[in-house]
Design a protein around this motif. Sequence first.
Motif, PDB file in Angstrom:
ATOM      1  N   ILE A   1      38.089  35.295  22.355  1.00  0.00           N
ATOM      2  CA  ILE A   1      37.614  36.455  23.105  1.00  0.00           C
ATOM      3  C   ILE A   1      36.382  36.096  23.919  1.00  0.00           C
ATOM      4  O   ILE A   1      36.268  36.446  25.108  1.00  0.00           O
ATOM      5  CB  ILE A   1      37.310  37.622  22.143  1.00  0.00           C
TER       6      ILE A   1
ATOM      7  N   ILE B   1      42.858  37.308  29.929  1.00  0.00           N
ATOM      8  CA  ILE B   1      43.146  38.573  29.278  1.00  0.00           C
ATOM      9  C   ILE B   1      44.649  38.834  29.181  1.00  0.00           C
ATOM     10  O   ILE B   1      45.104  39.631  28.360  1.00  0.00           O
ATOM     11  CB  ILE B   1      42.440  39.749  30.007  1.00  0.00           C
TER      12      ILE B   1
ATOM     13  N   THR C   1      37.215  34.354  26.991  1.00  0.00           N
ATOM     14  CA  THR C   1      37.836  35.220  28.003  1.00  0.00           C
ATOM     15  C   THR C   1      36.784  35.960  28.816  1.00  0.00           C
ATOM     16  O   THR C   1      37.007  36.283  29.988  1.00  0.00           O
ATOM     17  CB  THR C   1      38.778  36.225  27.314  1.00  0.00           C
ATOM     18  N   TYR C   2      35.633  36.226  28.207  1.00  0.00           N
ATOM     19  CA  TYR C   2      34.547  36.895  28.926  1.00  0.00           C
ATOM     20  C   TYR C   2      33.749  35.927  29.804  1.00  0.00           C
ATOM     21  O   TYR C   2      32.865  36.358  30.546  1.00  0.00           O
ATOM     22  CB  TYR C   2      33.582  37.561  27.935  1.00  0.00           C
TER      23      TYR C   2
ATOM     24  N   TRP D   1      37.128  42.835  20.604  1.00  0.00           N
ATOM     25  CA  TRP D   1      37.069  42.821  22.071  1.00  0.00           C
ATOM     26  C   TRP D   1      35.844  43.580  22.565  1.00  0.00           C
ATOM     27  O   TRP D   1      35.195  43.168  23.533  1.00  0.00           O
ATOM     28  CB  TRP D   1      38.349  43.425  22.659  1.00  0.00           C
TER      29      TRP D   1
ATOM     30  N   PHE E   1      39.171  45.084  29.358  1.00  0.00           N
ATOM     31  CA  PHE E   1      39.674  44.281  28.254  1.00  0.00           C
ATOM     32  C   PHE E   1      40.024  45.145  27.044  1.00  0.00           C
ATOM     33  O   PHE E   1      41.095  44.985  26.446  1.00  0.00           O
ATOM     34  CB  PHE E   1      38.633  43.231  27.859  1.00  0.00           C
TER      35      PHE E   1
ATOM     36  N   THR F   1      45.250  35.734  26.036  1.00  0.00           N
ATOM     37  CA  THR F   1      44.432  35.639  24.829  1.00  0.00           C
ATOM     38  C   THR F   1      44.755  36.683  23.761  1.00  0.00           C
ATOM     39  O   THR F   1      44.640  36.375  22.560  1.00  0.00           O
ATOM     40  CB  THR F   1      42.941  35.726  25.201  1.00  0.00           C
ATOM     41  N   PRO F   2      45.117  37.929  24.107  1.00  0.00           N
ATOM     42  CA  PRO F   2      45.409  38.912  23.046  1.00  0.00           C
ATOM     43  C   PRO F   2      46.423  38.431  22.020  1.00  0.00           C
ATOM     44  O   PRO F   2      46.353  38.825  20.848  1.00  0.00           O
ATOM     45  CB  PRO F   2      45.925  40.122  23.822  1.00  0.00           C
TER      46      PRO F   2
ATOM     47  N   VAL G   1      44.532  36.299  19.542  1.00  0.00           N
ATOM     48  CA  VAL G   1      43.685  37.142  18.704  1.00  0.00           C
ATOM     49  C   VAL G   1      44.527  37.856  17.645  1.00  0.00           C
ATOM     50  O   VAL G   1      44.166  37.906  16.468  1.00  0.00           O
ATOM     51  CB  VAL G   1      42.917  38.167  19.568  1.00  0.00           C
TER      52      VAL G   1
ATOM     53  N   ASN H   1      43.955  46.057  25.853  1.00  0.00           N
ATOM     54  CA  ASN H   1      44.408  45.772  24.493  1.00  0.00           C
ATOM     55  C   ASN H   1      44.894  47.038  23.787  1.00  0.00           C
ATOM     56  O   ASN H   1      45.903  47.012  23.087  1.00  0.00           O
ATOM     57  CB  ASN H   1      43.282  45.112  23.692  1.00  0.00           C
TER      58      ASN H   1
ATOM     59  N   GLY I   1      32.840  41.411  22.014  1.00  0.00           N
ATOM     60  CA  GLY I   1      32.743  40.368  23.028  1.00  0.00           C
ATOM     61  C   GLY I   1      31.978  40.829  24.249  1.00  0.00           C
ATOM     62  O   GLY I   1      31.137  40.099  24.796  1.00  0.00           O
TER      63      GLY I   1
END
Length: 432
Positions: free
Chosen positions: A200, A28, A203-204, A49, A238, A31-32, A35, A242, A52
């Motif tokens: 995303i 997290i 990331t989860y 997000w 998350f 990754t943003p 994205v 963001n 996700g």
Amino acid sequence: MSGTRLLRVLGAAFAVAAVVGGTIGQGILRTPGLVAASVPDAQLMLLLWLAGGLIAAVDACSTVELATSIGEAGGPYAFVRRAFGPVAGLAAGLADWLGNLGAVAFIAVVFAEYLHRLGADGGLPIPVVSVLMIAAMFALQWRGTRAAAAAQEVGSAIKAVLFLALIAALAFARGDAVAAEPVQGGAITLVAAIGAFRAIYGTYYGWNGAAYFAEELRNPRQLVRGTFIGIALVTAVFVGLNAAMLHVLTPAEMATSTLVAADAAGRVLGARADTAMTVVSLVSLVTILGVMLMFLPRILFAIGRGFDLRSLAGVAEGGTPRAALAATAIGGALLALVGVYETLLAFSVVLLALVGVAVNVAAIVVRRREPGLQRPWRMPLFPLPALVSGAINLALAIAFVVEDPATSAAAIAAMALLMAVIVPLLRRDARG
């Protein structure tokens, strides 16, 4: 060794901690930026997000139903074995264990790199610090399930507080720290949106952490609550982080950053940002490594019990499968030393996606084949959640193959070769 049964000593707090501790980490923080580069639209970014988290909850329906009804350790190994037999279960279990073993080494190395940034590594080489980190977590797990669970609960709580503090610092920034009016990028293609969502979704990954401990939770309902509450908390962090980062950075600025959270914190905290983000990262890495060194041995333990391998299926008085723990810690330490964990990680993505498909299909097969099985929790709208998440996992597997066909083919071939060697040996031992 006291037997081959794990202890039912875990509660709902640990189930939540397993999900939160195993999911919120370096992903997290990085990754943003990926994205934002694909989807330079603030509202769409936040919607992706949120999606996700919703899809993780849908995917969890298969896992939670299987875990609470079967009630055995091992996660996907136990589920796939129940639906398709021991060989298929072994394939799922080995893919799950090997793929995540590379992550153990990777996390330990990244932890050592962050310690080095703080100047707290004592001048030791990074590989040595990585092995020492794995050894320290191994020692904690060796003490017993209660001690390891308590440490995980505390660590996950601290991590949640740190991330909430970061969100608050960014969200309430004033003056020069606030981002200018976001400038929207050009047209967003479907391919770009899919690429963003795939990042995303990855990331989860870790939302299923509680399922590996189905045999040790005092009540199946604790697994249900822990998994879905954990996913809800992770989704809130998350999406909230963001949104907070978009308060101080534009999508274009996020797109050019390799560590978006650090850049956003730098705009608000100035020179203190690097130290603050390093501390957040260290806590995140410790909790993730702690969860992994708890659930990975449960996979080996379940395989050992399923194939009557007493050396792996033994459980100490404190509830720890010590032989399986030792094998996991040694494997992770060796990978950290020799540096081949990156290869294993590259191999693992397509295999883990296929394991996800197998779990979704297993949920449908077990429900159809064993209608009388006691199910403390049933997925709503059966079989729709399993079909939807199965289609998504299959699409991801196909995307990984298309993106890197050579590595994907090598991973599948290596797995097939490993199974061809191991299965006859296990059957021979079982006959003996």
